[in-house]
Design a protein around this motif. Structure first.
Motif, mmCIF file in Angstrom:
data_model
loop_
_atom_site.group_PDB
_atom_site.id
_atom_site.type_symbol
_atom_site.label_atom_id
_atom_site.label_comp_id
_atom_site.label_asym_id
_atom_site.label_seq_id
_atom_site.Cartn_x
_atom_site.Cartn_y
_atom_site.Cartn_z
ATOM 1 N N PRO A 59 100.483 18.010 -19.583
ATOM 2 C CA PRO A 59 100.011 18.050 -21.109
ATOM 3 C C PRO A 59 99.294 16.782 -21.433
ATOM 4 O O PRO A 59 99.864 15.636 -21.154
ATOM 5 C CB PRO A 59 101.234 18.462 -21.594
ATOM 6 C CG PRO A 59 102.075 19.171 -20.646
ATOM 7 C CD PRO A 59 101.741 18.196 -19.316
ATOM 8 N N GLY A 60 98.235 16.971 -22.364
ATOM 9 C CA GLY A 60 97.556 15.905 -22.901
ATOM 10 C C GLY A 60 96.559 15.272 -21.846
ATOM 11 O O GLY A 60 95.720 14.524 -22.547
ATOM 12 N N LYS A 61 96.435 15.448 -20.816
ATOM 13 C CA LYS A 61 95.101 15.209 -20.036
ATOM 14 C C LYS A 61 94.075 15.853 -20.197
ATOM 15 O O LYS A 61 94.343 16.957 -20.617
ATOM 16 C CB LYS A 61 95.563 15.153 -18.520
ATOM 17 C CG LYS A 61 96.598 14.307 -17.921
ATOM 18 C CD LYS A 61 96.203 12.752 -18.316
ATOM 19 C CE LYS A 61 97.119 11.716 -17.735
ATOM 20 N NZ LYS A 61 96.644 10.253 -18.092
ATOM 21 N N ASP A 62 92.475 15.405 -20.054
ATOM 22 C CA ASP A 62 91.750 16.072 -20.460
ATOM 23 C C ASP A 62 91.531 17.360 -19.452
ATOM 24 O O ASP A 62 91.056 18.398 -19.815
ATOM 25 C CB ASP A 62 90.470 15.208 -20.052
ATOM 26 C CG ASP A 62 90.060 14.066 -20.982
ATOM 27 O OD1 ASP A 62 91.070 14.162 -21.836
ATOM 28 O OD2 ASP A 62 89.440 13.225 -20.761
ATOM 29 N N SER A 63 91.814 17.342 -18.313
ATOM 30 C CA SER A 63 91.873 18.431 -17.272
ATOM 31 C C SER A 63 92.874 19.577 -17.941
ATOM 32 O O SER A 63 92.186 20.580 -17.862
ATOM 33 C CB SER A 63 92.078 18.029 -16.007
ATOM 34 O OG SER A 63 93.423 17.318 -15.815
ATOM 35 N N TYR A 64 93.846 19.092 -18.179
ATOM 36 C CA TYR A 64 94.652 19.926 -18.831
ATOM 37 C C TYR A 64 94.151 20.923 -20.075
ATOM 38 O O TYR A 64 94.314 22.037 -20.099
ATOM 39 C CB TYR A 64 96.155 19.373 -19.076
ATOM 40 C CG TYR A 64 97.251 20.305 -19.507
ATOM 41 C CD1 TYR A 64 98.213 20.909 -18.594
ATOM 42 C CD2 TYR A 64 97.347 20.644 -20.926
ATOM 43 C CE1 TYR A 64 99.251 21.542 -18.973
ATOM 44 C CE2 TYR A 64 98.473 21.383 -21.322
ATOM 45 C CZ TYR A 64 99.309 22.081 -20.314
ATOM 46 O OH TYR A 64 100.581 22.737 -20.539
ATOM 47 N N ARG A 65 93.405 19.937 -20.852
ATOM 48 C CA ARG A 65 93.029 20.520 -22.047
ATOM 49 C C ARG A 65 91.833 21.659 -21.696
ATOM 50 O O ARG A 65 91.762 22.649 -22.314
ATOM 51 C CB ARG A 65 92.641 19.528 -22.928
ATOM 52 C CG ARG A 65 93.607 18.757 -23.435
ATOM 53 C CD ARG A 65 93.122 17.507 -24.338
ATOM 54 N NE ARG A 65 92.391 17.949 -25.371
ATOM 55 C CZ ARG A 65 91.670 17.122 -26.219
ATOM 56 N NH1 ARG A 65 91.204 16.082 -25.831
ATOM 57 N NH2 ARG A 65 90.973 17.601 -27.191
ATOM 58 N N HIS A 66 91.274 21.325 -20.805
ATOM 59 C CA HIS A 66 89.953 22.056 -20.144
ATOM 60 C C HIS A 66 90.608 23.551 -19.851
ATOM 61 O O HIS A 66 90.218 24.550 -19.855
ATOM 62 C CB HIS A 66 89.309 21.420 -18.921
ATOM 63 C CG HIS A 66 88.714 20.268 -19.288
ATOM 64 N ND1 HIS A 66 87.723 19.875 -18.573
ATOM 65 C CD2 HIS A 66 88.452 19.474 -20.678
ATOM 66 C CE1 HIS A 66 86.993 18.599 -19.135
ATOM 67 N NE2 HIS A 66 87.555 18.693 -20.329
ATOM 68 N N ARG A 67 91.723 23.414 -18.922
ATOM 69 C CA ARG A 67 92.120 24.541 -18.339
ATOM 70 C C ARG A 67 93.038 25.559 -19.555
ATOM 71 O O ARG A 67 92.865 26.732 -19.581
ATOM 72 C CB ARG A 67 93.320 24.330 -17.404
ATOM 73 C CG ARG A 67 92.774 23.881 -16.019
ATOM 74 C CD ARG A 67 93.926 23.813 -14.861
ATOM 75 N NE ARG A 67 95.051 23.012 -15.434
ATOM 76 C CZ ARG A 67 96.073 23.302 -15.601
ATOM 77 N NH1 ARG A 67 96.448 24.644 -15.253
ATOM 78 N NH2 ARG A 67 97.389 22.749 -15.822
ATOM 79 N N GLU A 68 93.638 24.655 -20.418
ATOM 80 C CA GLU A 68 94.093 25.360 -21.585
ATOM 81 C C GLU A 68 93.135 26.043 -22.415
ATOM 82 O O GLU A 68 93.571 27.248 -23.286
ATOM 83 C CB GLU A 68 95.100 24.288 -22.291
ATOM 84 C CG GLU A 68 96.323 23.850 -21.440
ATOM 85 C CD GLU A 68 97.242 25.478 -21.168
ATOM 86 O OE1 GLU A 68 97.741 26.031 -22.216
ATOM 87 O OE2 GLU A 68 97.863 25.401 -20.187
ATOM 88 N N ALA A 69 91.748 25.574 -22.603
ATOM 89 C CA ALA A 69 90.854 26.136 -23.197
ATOM 90 C C ALA A 69 90.190 27.288 -22.567
ATOM 91 O O ALA A 69 89.327 28.068 -23.256
ATOM 92 C CB ALA A 69 90.077 25.009 -23.607
ATOM 93 N N GLY A 70 90.604 27.481 -21.103
ATOM 94 C CA GLY A 70 89.945 28.798 -20.867
ATOM 95 C C GLY A 70 89.226 28.601 -19.561
ATOM 96 O O GLY A 70 88.898 29.708 -18.966
ATOM 97 N N ALA A 71 89.035 27.246 -18.964
ATOM 98 C CA ALA A 71 88.424 27.044 -17.797
ATOM 99 C C ALA A 71 88.843 27.721 -16.810
ATOM 100 O O ALA A 71 90.123 27.749 -16.619
ATOM 101 C CB ALA A 71 87.984 25.557 -17.500
ATOM 102 N N THR A 72 88.296 28.328 -15.684
ATOM 103 C CA THR A 72 88.885 29.110 -14.415
ATOM 104 C C THR A 72 88.858 27.885 -13.584
ATOM 105 O O THR A 72 90.032 27.984 -12.849
ATOM 106 C CB THR A 72 87.864 30.110 -13.846
ATOM 107 O OG1 THR A 72 87.731 30.876 -15.023
ATOM 108 C CG2 THR A 72 88.217 30.724 -12.774
ATOM 109 N N GLU A 73 87.984 26.946 -13.454
ATOM 110 C CA GLU A 73 88.162 26.084 -12.442
ATOM 111 C C GLU A 73 87.794 24.639 -13.062
ATOM 112 O O GLU A 73 87.027 24.614 -13.976
ATOM 113 C CB GLU A 73 87.216 26.043 -11.385
ATOM 114 C CG GLU A 73 87.417 27.059 -10.356
ATOM 115 C CD GLU A 73 86.825 27.121 -9.128
ATOM 116 O OE1 GLU A 73 87.418 27.738 -8.016
ATOM 117 O OE2 GLU A 73 85.638 26.732 -8.814
#
Length: 167
Positions: free
Chosen positions: A47-61
């Motif tokens: 949590p808090g990392k950019d990649s985590y934020r991308h996934r939480e926002a809905g990115a499939t990959e």
């Protein structure tokens, strides 16, 4: 690419064996990759990392890349868990792909068997078990028995079984 599995019940020592086998195989000049099955929810992101934020926002990959490594995270988002064949298609070809877990898949495998775990042996019902590594004597075994604490013997067996040339 040769595919060989290390299978067994939880607590049998699969991960410990894999961690000891990898350097023994790499010392032989082999390029080795691994696929590990996780039996529970896991997360490599924080949590808090950019990649985590991308996934939480809905990115499939989400792919993360640096000068040292890259990683691809794929969210199932309700899709079925992929089978081993699909996962292998996403791997870069190497000399040997070691598969940890996936005990019900149809690839040749070595069973890590400890009677003390209290589970039935896989080799009794799985024709894809081509050898057993154990800390116990197993009379009347139909496949080779290797000492669980002899990583070099296990590495030699895998290299020979897979027909790999040590460089």
């Amino acid at each position: 690419m040769k595919i060989f599995g290390i299978a067994g019940w939880s607590g049998s020592g699969k991960t410990t064996l894999m961690a000891e086998l990898l350097p023994a195989l790499v010392r032989r000049g082999l390029r080795v990759s691994t696929v590990k099955h996780a039996h529970h929810a896991f997360d490599v992101d924080k949590p808090g990392k950019d990649s985590y934020r991308h996934r939480e926002a809905g990115a499939t990959e989400v792919m993360i890349s640096s000068a040292a490594r890259w990683a691809l995270m794929h969210e199932h988002r309700g899709d079925a868990e992929p089978d081993l064949a699909m996962l292998i298609r996403n791997m870069t070809p190497v000399d040997l792909l070691l598969v940890e877990g996936f005990k019900h898949e149809g690839h040749p495998k070595l069973e890590v068997y400890r009677p003390s775990v209290g589970k039935p042996p896989l080799h009794a019902s799985d024709p894809m078990v081509v050898a057993v590594a154990s800390d116990a004597e197993l009379p009347d075994l139909a496949v080779p028995l290797l000492p669980l604490n002899d990583t070099e013997a296990i590495a030699r067996f895998i290299v020979g079984y897979c027909g790999l040339d040590a460089r």
